[in-house]
Design a protein around this motif. Structure first.
Motif, PDB file in Angstrom:
ATOM      1  N   ALA A 953       0.812  -1.206   0.000  1.00  0.00           N
ATOM      2  CA  ALA A 953       0.000   0.000   0.000  1.00  0.00           C
ATOM      3  C   ALA A 953       0.849   1.260   0.000  1.00  0.00           C
ATOM      4  O   ALA A 953       0.408   2.319  -0.468  1.00  0.00           O
ATOM      5  CB  ALA A 953      -0.931  -0.004   1.222  1.00  0.00           C
ATOM      6  N   ALA A 954       2.093   1.150   0.523  1.00  0.00           N
ATOM      7  CA  ALA A 954       2.961   2.325   0.570  1.00  0.00           C
ATOM      8  C   ALA A 954       3.676   2.566  -0.745  1.00  0.00           C
ATOM      9  O   ALA A 954       4.321   3.605  -0.917  1.00  0.00           O
ATOM     10  CB  ALA A 954       3.978   2.189   1.696  1.00  0.00           C
ATOM     11  N   GLY A 955       3.612   1.619  -1.707  1.00  0.00           N
ATOM     12  CA  GLY A 955       4.234   1.793  -2.995  1.00  0.00           C
ATOM     13  C   GLY A 955       5.138   0.631  -3.333  1.00  0.00           C
ATOM     14  O   GLY A 955       5.101  -0.454  -2.713  1.00  0.00           O
ATOM     15  N   ALA A 956       5.972   0.825  -4.381  1.00  0.00           N
ATOM     16  CA  ALA A 956       6.884  -0.219  -4.849  1.00  0.00           C
ATOM     17  C   ALA A 956       8.217  -0.101  -4.145  1.00  0.00           C
ATOM     18  O   ALA A 956       8.717   1.000  -3.877  1.00  0.00           O
ATOM     19  CB  ALA A 956       7.056  -0.118  -6.368  1.00  0.00           C
ATOM     20  N   SER A 957       8.815  -1.259  -3.861  1.00  0.00           N
ATOM     21  CA  SER A 957      10.121  -1.278  -3.187  1.00  0.00           C
ATOM     22  C   SER A 957      11.239  -1.044  -4.189  1.00  0.00           C
ATOM     23  O   SER A 957      11.002  -0.947  -5.403  1.00  0.00           O
ATOM     24  CB  SER A 957      10.317  -2.622  -2.489  1.00  0.00           C
ATOM     25  OG  SER A 957      10.461  -3.637  -3.466  1.00  0.00           O
ATOM     26  N   THR A 958      12.426  -1.001  -3.690  1.00  0.00           N
ATOM     27  CA  THR A 958      13.613  -0.929  -4.560  1.00  0.00           C
ATOM     28  C   THR A 958      13.714  -2.227  -5.344  1.00  0.00           C
ATOM     29  O   THR A 958      13.538  -3.314  -4.784  1.00  0.00           O
ATOM     30  CB  THR A 958      14.876  -0.718  -3.716  1.00  0.00           C
ATOM     31  OG1 THR A 958      14.702   0.449  -2.910  1.00  0.00           O
ATOM     32  CG2 THR A 958      16.100  -0.559  -4.594  1.00  0.00           C
ATOM     33  N   PRO A 959      13.978  -2.193  -6.656  1.00  0.00           N
ATOM     34  CA  PRO A 959      14.004  -3.446  -7.436  1.00  0.00           C
ATOM     35  C   PRO A 959      15.234  -4.279  -7.099  1.00  0.00           C
ATOM     36  O   PRO A 959      16.301  -3.765  -6.776  1.00  0.00           O
ATOM     37  CB  PRO A 959      14.046  -2.949  -8.884  1.00  0.00           C
ATOM     38  CG  PRO A 959      14.666  -1.597  -8.800  1.00  0.00           C
ATOM     39  CD  PRO A 959      14.210  -1.008  -7.502  1.00  0.00           C
ATOM     40  N   ARG A 960      15.040  -5.609  -7.204  1.00  0.00           N
ATOM     41  CA  ARG A 960      16.151  -6.552  -7.105  1.00  0.00           C
ATOM     42  C   ARG A 960      16.458  -6.998  -8.519  1.00  0.00           C
ATOM     43  O   ARG A 960      15.638  -7.623  -9.187  1.00  0.00           O
ATOM     44  CB  ARG A 960      15.766  -7.734  -6.227  1.00  0.00           C
ATOM     45  CG  ARG A 960      16.745  -8.899  -6.296  1.00  0.00           C
ATOM     46  CD  ARG A 960      18.093  -8.537  -5.692  1.00  0.00           C
ATOM     47  NE  ARG A 960      17.985  -8.458  -4.235  1.00  0.00           N
ATOM     48  CZ  ARG A 960      19.021  -8.240  -3.444  1.00  0.00           C
ATOM     49  NH1 ARG A 960      20.227  -8.036  -3.988  1.00  0.00           N
ATOM     50  NH2 ARG A 960      18.858  -8.160  -2.144  1.00  0.00           N
ATOM     51  N   THR A 961      17.674  -6.675  -9.008  1.00  0.00           N
ATOM     52  CA  THR A 961      18.060  -6.930 -10.396  1.00  0.00           C
ATOM     53  C   THR A 961      19.078  -8.040 -10.432  1.00  0.00           C
ATOM     54  O   THR A 961      20.002  -8.097  -9.605  1.00  0.00           O
ATOM     55  CB  THR A 961      18.638  -5.652 -11.035  1.00  0.00           C
ATOM     56  OG1 THR A 961      17.706  -4.588 -10.890  1.00  0.00           O
ATOM     57  CG2 THR A 961      18.937  -5.875 -12.505  1.00  0.00           C
ATOM     58  N   LEU A 962      18.912  -8.962 -11.427  1.00  0.00           N
ATOM     59  CA  LEU A 962      19.902 -10.018 -11.638  1.00  0.00           C
ATOM     60  C   LEU A 962      21.177  -9.379 -12.164  1.00  0.00           C
ATOM     61  O   LEU A 962      21.132  -8.531 -13.072  1.00  0.00           O
ATOM     62  CB  LEU A 962      19.357 -11.058 -12.627  1.00  0.00           C
ATOM     63  CG  LEU A 962      20.115 -12.377 -12.670  1.00  0.00           C
ATOM     64  CD1 LEU A 962      19.945 -13.123 -11.362  1.00  0.00           C
ATOM     65  CD2 LEU A 962      19.579 -13.245 -13.821  1.00  0.00           C
TER      66      LEU A 962
END
Length: 1307
Positions: A953-962
């Motif tokens: 609900a607070a938004g998207a997290s930091t992405p985890r990238t391969l």
């Protein structure tokens, strides 16, 4: 016993001793006689004793004469340094002489002695003669003085005459501090130079540790003596270290025994360490100098003392070379003649010449070989062989014949003071240059001086010394080329006698005293004494000494009462003394003291006049002595005595008295000090006389006041007078101060307070301001404008009232809304009206509040803020890896975020982009709740990058990238079975238990799995098997013994396959023993024997349990448990009873369900027992090594520890050696070897493919050896798929796979 030592030619031209030098070695050395007698009084401690020019009162001595002769010792430089070769001593019993105290002896006298024939002198050997002359008859003082007069003087030119020296020693009661070493001597040279007599003598430093020093003493042979040393331990942290020495170096700690004991004690009350040295049954050689040394950290102290051992009175005894060379233990002069042993007999005896010893040891040693010296010394009782050989070496040296001198100087010359002396030598070569020396310094002729005259007569060279003085008493030498001859000159001085005695004097103080005495010789050295102590005559001394011709004066210009005493003058030929009495003059008061009244702070002066004017006095106030200081000045000028005080004080009032010193009369006066009242507000030490007080506390002001008489004090606040009877507010007055007290201060107490002082001398006022301060009011409720995941920001307004003191800062607290416990957020004051709390729990409602702080304290808390809830996005997903790759799809999997937060987790968003572009494309249209997702519709053989976001609900997290790109291409992975570690060994379960085994495997695409038991297919009705993509599960609901066996698992992917074998063993309780019988019954013992059970329950038998039962009761009792053998003897049975026995078998599952019982019973006979002792043969348990469990071939996984196990039996215990490929494994950190109860294990830590090979275990003992071996194969490394999952770059994967193929090809 003091011994004269040799006189060296020192650099300062001052001879150390005045013993006559040796001749050229052909003639014997002169005999020297030392006359030692005590003076009438003791010498002061630490003062040098001077005897030159003074004659102490003689006392009857008991003479002991010793004559010693020996040959000289040549020196390398060609000259012979004098040695102590001839000594004659006359002394009182037990004379003590301190080595450090210099003494100038009177001139010696020569005595006639018949010279031996020269031929006999060349063969002269050392001879020791002890003679004891009879004691002199009693005589008066004059006779005693005459008895000490030197003997007549023979001609000095007699080269063969013997020489005697007469020395007057100080009284035998010399203090201990003046005593020196036993081998210390009196200086026999010309003593100090005249310019050195007035030089101050350095006194030794005081002891720093010893508070009581050991005292010297004397005992008889066989007696006991104790020496005591004490050290105070008040300032010491531990016990000091003490050492006892004899001589210079012998440590007595190693000599303790029957005759020497060392003791240490400590008194806890006085804090004193006591150290004692006990000498028991003393012997002759115990005499000598001893030393006590005490050390503590950097402190050091020492003390020397003497021990004299006397012999019991006996007749005269023979002294031979053997007794002379008895070693003096611990002495520095070991190996020399023991003079202390030769001079012990001091009783009056008739002089008698001792006969020479019957055996001449010198001749025996001269003619003997060096290897026979030790045997000769043993046969004749010579203990100091080293010293004897040293003397023998000196006697064996060849005497050089003089080449430069035809005739040398005589050994010694003597001349009277003021006379003339001639030194004559005859040269073999008149052309040789000749030089004369005095104490090593060359004598040069001067044209204007007639002191030294040099003459040449043919081959004779003559030096004449005119007008000889005491300074001419020295060692003289003459050198011709490289040769030198020496002689000794003694200047004789006649004793100085008293011609006119001192007259008694009686006078008063401040008068001049003049003591006059006349002696027999001009310029004589005399000594003035007062009460037996030498009178100081230095520059600052009150005494002046004057001499003119034969008259001597002692002058005291300004006599005092302390000058009363007995004064004496000491000369070498006598002493005179007289009494001096100094009395006081009568006292006259010229002006008496007057009573004085002085204002406080004004000068105070007291004055009086008395006669005589030079009499000092003391001032007293109220009977207390007045000492001068910066404020009080005491003056004394002639008849006037003044007491002046610059600024008078109240304490200066009282009765003053002046007392002249030495008189009973006194002068008195009274002093009265007056002072107007004054209030001293400076004592408050507050700015502007403003006192700040905290509300609710007690205020007490103590203000000093002064005034004489005591003033009346009034306290006022405005027009209101504060009384001393008030309850909360009151004022009190004391002798020197006034006190204002408020028990509990309030805000209304703030204001100005006035103090009024009045007395007869005047009036004074003062004002004090009181300021009451308090804590501030609480601030307003704080506001929370912003909220984060674990933080928020808050603001507030300052309080309306600061409590009379500025606001210093704020404290902030928070709490959960449901809780009642507040938590402080800052321990340092927050200066601003904003704050940002952190570390809050997300999703939990919180409240905050604020406290205001000033210098007084902390306010009450503000109202709490409105409740707020922290919320934040989740953290990034974790462990993003590639799960599967096909030609058009890529399957990714990950794990949830580590931190999700109170807002929860709604799902995941998967995105990808083609390598080389920045366009991220969403793979899933809607959020996926699973942690695995397959991206479809990808172009074959393309490279893509993938990332995943967590959404809430607070938004998207930091992405985890391969980290690395993914190649879209399917890869075949060979199958591989990963057997769990617990299944690599036999899997054991009991009957009836469930078996559930999970065996993981790998392979792509999905492998085919098949199971076989003992090579046959598995019946699915008995064993259930379920296969998945990554593992296979074998399940048996209720295990039976028929399920035991080896199960083979096969995994196959296309042409690749892998197999594994699992050994399952189902065990059960064992059966009972087959047969139990009673072998023998004797006494109280029964021997049983049985056979193992037929059914062991599919597990080895671990032991047996034996029980017994009485036939009467048949109640069974256990005799032995866990018994391993099949035969046993049961003891301690009851006589007369009849027993049955039964036995249970036992394995890892437990005891058998039933037991086997003996058919017959064993009767323990009551009477007529016949004991039959069976004969046993000791069993030999020794056996060579034998492996009971061999090594088995093992497969290991690279990176996982592997263990090889085997068991060996041997006696004695064997030595175990592990080998790899027949090479012993020694000190390799990758291997760990264990051996316990015959089980040998080898652990290989994280093996790699290179660790594969043939491993062997070898056991060795004295009876033989045994060896087993196995093969270890390490299935290594990572697959291509695993490397892709780990994100390894493709070029590194290709390099790794090529290396693995090369290694496989080499194998």
């Amino acid at each position: 016993m003091p011994e004269p030592t040799k006189k060296d030619e020192t650099a300062n031209a001052q001879p150390e001793e005045s013993i006559a030098p040796e001749s050229n070695g052909v003639l014997p050395l002169p005999e020297i006689s030392l006359q030692i007698s005590p003076p009438p009084e003791a010498v002061a401690e630490a003062e040098p004793v001077e005897t030159e020019g003074k004659e102490p009162d003689p006392v009857e001595p008991v003479p002991v004469e010793v004559v010693v002769a020996k040959e000289p010792e040549p020196v390398e430089n060609g000259s012979t340094d004098p040695e102590p070769v001839a000594v004659g001593v006359k002394e009182q019993v037990e004379p003590e002489v301190k080595e450090e105290a210099p003494c100038s002896p009177p001139p010696p006298a020569l005595s006639q002695s018949a010279p031996p024939r020269p031929a006999e002198m060349e063969k002269a050997e050392p001879v020791i003669v002890v003679t004891t002359p009879p004691p002199p008859p009693p005589a008066d003082k004059d006779d005693d003085a005459a008895a000490s007069t030197p003997s007549p003087t023979p001609p000095a030119e007699d080269a063969y005459s013997l020489k005697k020296l007469s020395i007057e020693l100080p009284h035998d009661s010399v203090p201990l501090s003046a005593m020196g070493r036993k081998d210390s001597v009196w200086s026999l040279g010309e003593g100090q130079l005249p310019e050195d007599l007035d030089k101050p003598i350095d006194t030794p430093p005081l002891s720093t540790l010893l508070i009581e020093k050991p005292q010297g003493g004397s005992i008889t042979v066989g007696g006991d003596i104790t020496f005591v040393a004490k050290v105070e331990a008040k300032d010491l942290l531990r016990k000091p270290t003490i050492k006892w020495f004899k001589g210079k170096w012998m440590d007595l700690a190693s000599k303790t025994g029957k005759h020497l004991q060392l003791k240490e004690t400590f008194d806890r009350f006085t804090k004193i360490h006591t150290f004692e040295m006990h000498i028991i049954k003393a012997k002759d050689n115990y005499a000598g100098n001893y030393r006590c040394e005490v050390t503590y950290k950097d402190k050091f102290d020492s003390c020397a003392f003497d021990l004299e051992v006397k012999e019991v009175e006996q007749g005269s005894q023979n002294v031979d070379i053997r007794s002379a060379f008895k070693r003096s233990e611990g002495q520095e002069d070991a190996g020399e003649l023991d003079f202390s042993g030769l001079l012990k007999h001091r009783m009056n005896r008739e002089p008698k010449q001792e006969e020479a010893p019957d055996v001449d040891v010198w001749e025996i040693l001269k003619s003997a070989r060096p290897d026979e010296y030790e045997k000769i010394a043993f046969n004749y009782g010579i203990t100091d062989l080293r010293g004897l050989l040293k003397r023998l070496k000196k006697t064996k040296k060849e005497e050089k014949k003089s080449e430069a001198f035809a005739k040398k100087l005589d050994p010694a010359y003597q001349v009277d003071k003021g006379g003339k002396i001639r030194f004559v030598v005859e040269l073999a070569d008149p052309t040789v240059e000749l030089k004369w020396y005095k104490n090593g310094q060359e004598i040069r002729p001067t044209p204007n001086q007639r002191k030294y005259i040099f003459e040449h007569k043919g081959t004779q060279r003559i030096m004449i010394i005119n007008n000889c003085v005491l300074n001419d008493d020295a060692a003289y030498s003459v050198s011709a080329g490289d040769e030198k001859c020496t002689t000794e000159l003694f200047v004789k001085e006649l004793p100085v006698k008293i011609v006119k005695d001192i007259e008694a004097v009686k006078t008063t103080v401040n008068e001049r005293i003049e003591l006059e005495c006349e002696v027999s010789e001009e310029g004589a050295q005399v000594k003035w004494m007062k009460n037996g102590v030498e009178v100081p005559t230095g520059v600052r001394s009150r005494y002046r000494v004057k001499s003119e011709g034969t008259k001597h004066w002692l002058i005291i210009d300004d006599a005092s009462k302390d000058d009363t005493g007995t004064y004496s003058l000491m000369a070498t030929g006598g002493t005179t003394e007289a009494r001096v009495q100094v009395d006081l003059k009568p006292l006259k008061i010229l002006q008496d003291l007057q009573n004085v009244t002085v204002m406080l702070g004004q000068p105070l002066k007291l004055h009086c006049e008395i006669n005589p004017g030079n009499v000092p006095g003391r001032w007293y106030r109220n009977g207390q002595l007045i000492q001068p200081n910066d404020r009080i000045n005491i003056l004394h000028r002639a008849k006037n005595h003044r007491l002046e005080i610059e600024s008078s004080s109240i304490h200066d009032s009282g009765d003053y008295t002046f007392v002249p010193e030495g008189y009973t009369q006194s002068l008195c006066a009274k002093v009265h000090i007056i002072d107007p009242p004054k209030v001293h507000l400076d004592s408050l030490n507050v700015p502007d006389n403003t006192v700040v007080i905290v509300a609710g506390t007690k205020l007490r002001l103590e203000i000093p006041i002064s005034g004489e008489p005591a003033p009346r004090v009034v306290w006022m606040k405005g027009e209101r007078v504060i009384l001393d009877s008030g309850n909360r507010v009151r004022a009190e007055t004391f002798a020197d101060q006034t006190c204002f007290t408020i028990e509990v201060t309030e805000r209304e107490d703030t204001g100005n307070y006035k103090i009024v002082l009045q007395n007869e001398a005047g009036e004074d006022t003062g004002s004090v301001r009181v300021k009451v301060v308090d804590i501030p009011d609480p601030p307003e409720a704080p506001l929370v404008p912003a909220v984060g995941g674990d933080w928020c920001s808050m603001t507030w307004d300052p309080p309306h009232y600061d409590g009379g003191s500025p606001i210093l800062g704020y404290f902030i607290e928070r709490k959960k809304k449901q809780s009642s416990r507040w938590m402080r957020l800052n321990f340092d004051l927050n200066k601003e009206a904003t704050f940002e709390p952190k570390k809050m729990i997300e999703g939990v409602p919180y409240e905050v509040r604020v406290f205001a702080v000033n210098a007084i304290g902390v306010s009450k808390p503000s109202e709490p803020s409105k409740a707020f809830v922290p919320l934040a996005v989740t953290s990034e997903p974790t462990m993003l890896v590639v799960d599967d790759v096909t030609d058009t799809t890529v399957t990714m999997k990950w794990r949830p975020p580590e931190t999700i937060g109170a807002a929860g987790l709604d799902g995941y968003l998967v995105e990808y982009c083609v390598e080389g572009t920045d366009d991220w494309i969403g793979a899933n249209k809607g959020l996926t709740e699973k942690t695995k997702y397959t991206i479809t519709g990808l172009p074959p053989e393309s490279k893509i990058l993938v990332r995943v976001r967590a959404i809430n609900a607070a938004g998207a997290s930091t992405p985890r990238t391969l980290q690395h790109s993914i190649l879209v291409k399917e890869v075949i992975e060979p199958p591989k079975i990963r057997i769990p570690r617990h299944l690599k060994q036999t899997y054991i379960r009991r009957v009836g238990e469930a078996v559930n085994l999970v065996v993981p495997f790998m392979g792509k695409p999905r492998p085919k799995v098949s199971w076989l038991k003992e090579g046959n297919a598995i019946d699915p009705t008995h064993v259930s098997i379920r296969n998945t993509e990554c593992d296979s599960i074998i399940f048996i609901r209720k295990a039976d013994r028929n399920h035991s066996g080896k199960y083979e698992m096969n995994v196959k992917v296309e042409n690749h396959e892998d197999t594994a074998i699992i050994d399952i063993q189902i065990v059960d309780l064992p059966g009972p023993p087959q047969y139990v019988k009673i072998e023998e019954v004797w006494g109280e013992n029964v021997a049983l024997d049985w056979t193992p059970p037929k059914d062991n329950g599919n597990a080895p038998i671990t032991g047996y349990t034996i029980q017994k039962a009485d036939k009467k009761t048949m109640e069974w009792y256990t005799c032995v448990e866990h018994y391993h053998r099949t035969c046993i003897t049961i003891s301690e049975l009851v006589v007369g009873n009849e027993y049955y026995f039964r036995i249970y078998s036992e394995n890892m599952c437990g005891l058998s369900e039933c037991a086997t019982q003996t058919k017959d019973s064993a009767l323990i006979v009551k009477e007529g027992m016949n004991l039959k002792n069976p004969e046993y043969i000791d069993h030999d348990f020794k056996e060579p090594p034998k492996f009971t469990q061999p090594l088995i071939n093992t497969f290991a996984i690279a990176g996982y520890n592997a263990t090889l196990n085997c068991s060996v039996r041997a006696n004695p215990r064997p030595k175990v050696i592990w080998m790899k490929n027949k090479i012993a494994i020694i000190d390799d950190p990758r291997y760990r070897m264990f051996s316990n109860q015959g089980v040998c294990s080898l652990e290989i830590r994280k093996p790699n493919p290179y660790d594969g090979g043939t491993y062997s275990c070898k056991a060795i003992n004295d009876l033989g050896d045994a060896q087993v071996e196995c093969k270890l194969e390490v299935k290594g490394g990572f697959t291509f798929y695993e490397l892709m999952q780990r994100g390894v770059p493709l070029h590194l994967i290709d390099k790794y796979m090529n290396e693995a193929k090369n290694v496989e090809a080499e194998k």
